[in-house]
Enzyme design. Structure first.
Site, PDB file in Angstrom:
ATOM      1  N   SER A 178      -9.658   1.519   3.150  1.00  0.00           N
ATOM      2  CA  SER A 178      -8.879   2.354   2.254  1.00  0.00           C
ATOM      3  C   SER A 178      -7.847   1.595   1.424  1.00  0.00           C
ATOM      4  O   SER A 178      -7.257   2.139   0.503  1.00  0.00           O
ATOM      5  CB  SER A 178      -8.160   3.427   3.077  1.00  0.00           C
ATOM      6  OG  SER A 178      -7.248   2.821   3.994  1.00  0.00           O
ATOM      7  N   LYS A 188       0.856  -1.191   0.000  1.00  0.00           N
ATOM      8  CA  LYS A 188       0.000   0.000   0.000  1.00  0.00           C
ATOM      9  C   LYS A 188       0.889   1.238   0.000  1.00  0.00           C
ATOM     10  O   LYS A 188       1.919   1.280   0.685  1.00  0.00           O
ATOM     11  CB  LYS A 188      -0.889  -0.040   1.243  1.00  0.00           C
ATOM     12  CG  LYS A 188      -1.932   1.068   1.340  1.00  0.00           C
ATOM     13  CD  LYS A 188      -2.812   0.851   2.573  1.00  0.00           C
ATOM     14  CE  LYS A 188      -3.909   1.897   2.715  1.00  0.00           C
ATOM     15  NZ  LYS A 188      -4.793   1.626   3.868  1.00  0.00           N
ATOM     16  N   SER A 201      -9.734  -0.974   7.321  1.00  0.00           N
ATOM     17  CA  SER A 201      -9.218  -0.774   5.968  1.00  0.00           C
ATOM     18  C   SER A 201      -8.528  -1.972   5.346  1.00  0.00           C
ATOM     19  O   SER A 201      -8.117  -1.913   4.191  1.00  0.00           O
ATOM     20  CB  SER A 201      -8.262   0.428   5.944  1.00  0.00           C
ATOM     21  OG  SER A 201      -8.979   1.625   6.106  1.00  0.00           O
TER      22      SER A 201
END
Length: 493
Positions: free
Chosen positions: A158, A78, A182
């Site tokens: 997210s 990420k 997330s």
């Protein structure tokens, strides 16, 4: 033979050890898949040259019998894990061209174990979002499609890019971060195993901060065993993080396939009553309860009285911490700087932050600044912290009677892109079932447990006691075995 990029991480390790294929071949298979599915917008920075160099080293190590745990395994990270010499943006215009000069502890741990990085994945800006629609690089598209409906769906957020990369066979595993759900919510939306360890198990050093008392690195994989392998590599004490726990990393792989007979599983069914939970999700919850009963567990009805306030508490505490953390982005030392002639320092701050932050991030900074103001501190922030303690106490009380707790990971299946975009409150409720465990800092996982009537994946969440990742994986492995007749694979991949 199965396409190399479709192998689980554990099977990839086995194949590399048996010399059935090389790491270079494995990495190239993933690179081809990434290029084939660019339209999903899962990656924002590709590091293919670096990955192929790492694969060459891995092949040499296998030839010399010097292979490490993750030798030659292609993973994605990420884009909030700082990677030395590689752009790290948190998918915000304010950091769009930022190149760190140091490595995050979690990515370093994976590199030390032989992992090779394919690239950095898309995400909601500064990890603020539940649908991966707030990124400055545009939204991510879920690899899954509903039956007889070709509409693009959100991958969850997210960590949507990481979820899409693993679900679409563009990485063997992918790092995410989980502040309020997330990792677990996107895992549910994309048919993956998404694990958030106990707060402090993984170092936060080198992770771009959102809410420091909640942020924790997590992992996406296609099997529970793969999660155990990755967690063993990621976790461990780090003196560079003041919240890092001095706790021995357990042998998590031995949890896979272990018997859950006589384990007590807590089920807070009252938390689903009157909520926005969809009928398909409720059915999956009931089916999973039956599956675990048949495996020999004892199902115990429990209550978590304060968990229903979790979303309200989270959206006071997290924005408050974010408003403080994000004050460092001012255009002075790094990141975006907006300049014009005869500009004062205050004007430079104002214009830089106005241009650099997106709407959702601005909204949360404003909320956070408001609840921390002297007139609101007692009424909002301090009260939220008190209720957070009550939520944690609920779990402590429950864990005197049970070993783990069973909850859905999300109240719905993946929804269409843009469907909930204009109503932040509806969007925030996506984290209804994930936030309570985050507030208490507990280990938890989302594991695929069923399909909706429209053929979309649904995830079951298992929550454990602090530092008890072992039992969480044990229950997750049992659920995984019980639904192995279901193919959790998007069509066309």
């Amino acid at each position: 033979m199965t396409e190399l990029n479709k192998l689980t991480l554990a099977d990839s390790i086995k194949g590399l050890k048996n010399k059935d294929f090389t790491s270079t071949e494995l990495v190239n298979a993933h690179i081809q898949q990434i290029e084939k599915h660019k339209n999903l917008n899962a990656y924002v920075t590709k590091t293919f040259d670096l990955a192929l160099k790492g694969a060459q080293i891995a092949d040499q190590n296998y030839a010399q019998n010097k292979a490490r745990t993750l030798e030659g395994i292609p993973f994605a990270a990420k884009d909030l894990f700082c990677t030395k010499g590689i752009r790290t943006t948190a998918c915000s215009n304010i950091l769009k061209n930022f190149i760190p000069n140091y490595e995050s502890s979690v990515t370093q741990n994976i590199f030390n174990n032989g992992g090779v990085m394919l690239g950095k994945t898309n995400m909601d800006e500064f990890a603020m979002g539940a649908a991966n629609i707030t990124s400055c690089f545009g939204n991510v598209i879920n690899p899954w499609k509903a039956n007889n409906d070709n509409s693009d769906l959100v991958p969850g957020g997210s960590s949507g890019g990481s979820a899409a990369s693993v679900s679409g066979f563009m990485a063997s595993a992918a790092l995410g971060s989980d502040t309020g759900g997330s990792v677990r919510q996107p895992a549910s939306f994309t048919g993956l195993v998404g694990f958030k360890p106990t707060y402090g198990r993984c170092s936060r050093y080198g992770m771009v901060s959102f809410a420091s008392s909640l942020d924790q690195a997590g992992i996406f994989t296609r099997s529970v065993l793969d999660s155990a392998i990755m967690l063993e590599a990621m976790m461990g004490f780090d003196e560079k993080d003041s919240t890092s726990l001095k706790a021995e990393v357990p042998q998590l792989q031995s949890a896979i396939g272990s018997s859950v007979k006589n384990m007590k599983i807590g089920v807070p069914l009252s938390l689903g009553e009157g909520s926005i939970i969809e009928p398909d999700v409720m059915k999956m919850w009931q089916d999973t309860i039956e599956l675990l009963k048949n495996a020999g567990t004892e199902i115990v009805d429990i209550t978590l009285p304060y968990a229903k306030y979790g979303v309200a508490v989270y959206y006071v505490i997290a924005p408050a911490e974010a408003s403080s953390n994000l004050s460092r982005y001012d255009g002075v030392r790094y990141g975006l700087r907006v300049e014009r002639e005869n500009m004062t320092l205050d004007e430079m701050y104002e214009m830089t932050r106005s241009a650099g932050f997106g709407e959702e991030v601005k909204r949360r900074i404003m909320i956070g600044t408001y609840v921390l103001s002297s007139s609101c501190m007692d009424a909002y922030y301090l009260k939220a912290q008190k209720v957070r303690s009550l939520v944690a106490n609920d779990f402590n009380n429950a864990f005197t009677k049970v070993d783990t707790i069973l909850l859905p990971a999300a109240p719905s299946e993946a929804f269409k892109i843009g469907e909930k975009q204009n109503d932040p409150t509806i969007m925030y409720l996506n984290d209804l079932f994930t936030i309570p465990a985050s507030l208490a800092g507990l280990p938890c996982v989302s594991v695929p447990a069923g399909l909706s009537a429209r053929g979309l994946p649904l995830g079951m969440q298992i929550i454990g006691k602090q530092l008890d990742e072992y039992n969480v994986l044990k229950v997750a492995s049992t659920i995984e075995s019980g639904v192995k007749h279901i193919k959790f694979e998007p069509k066309g991949f």
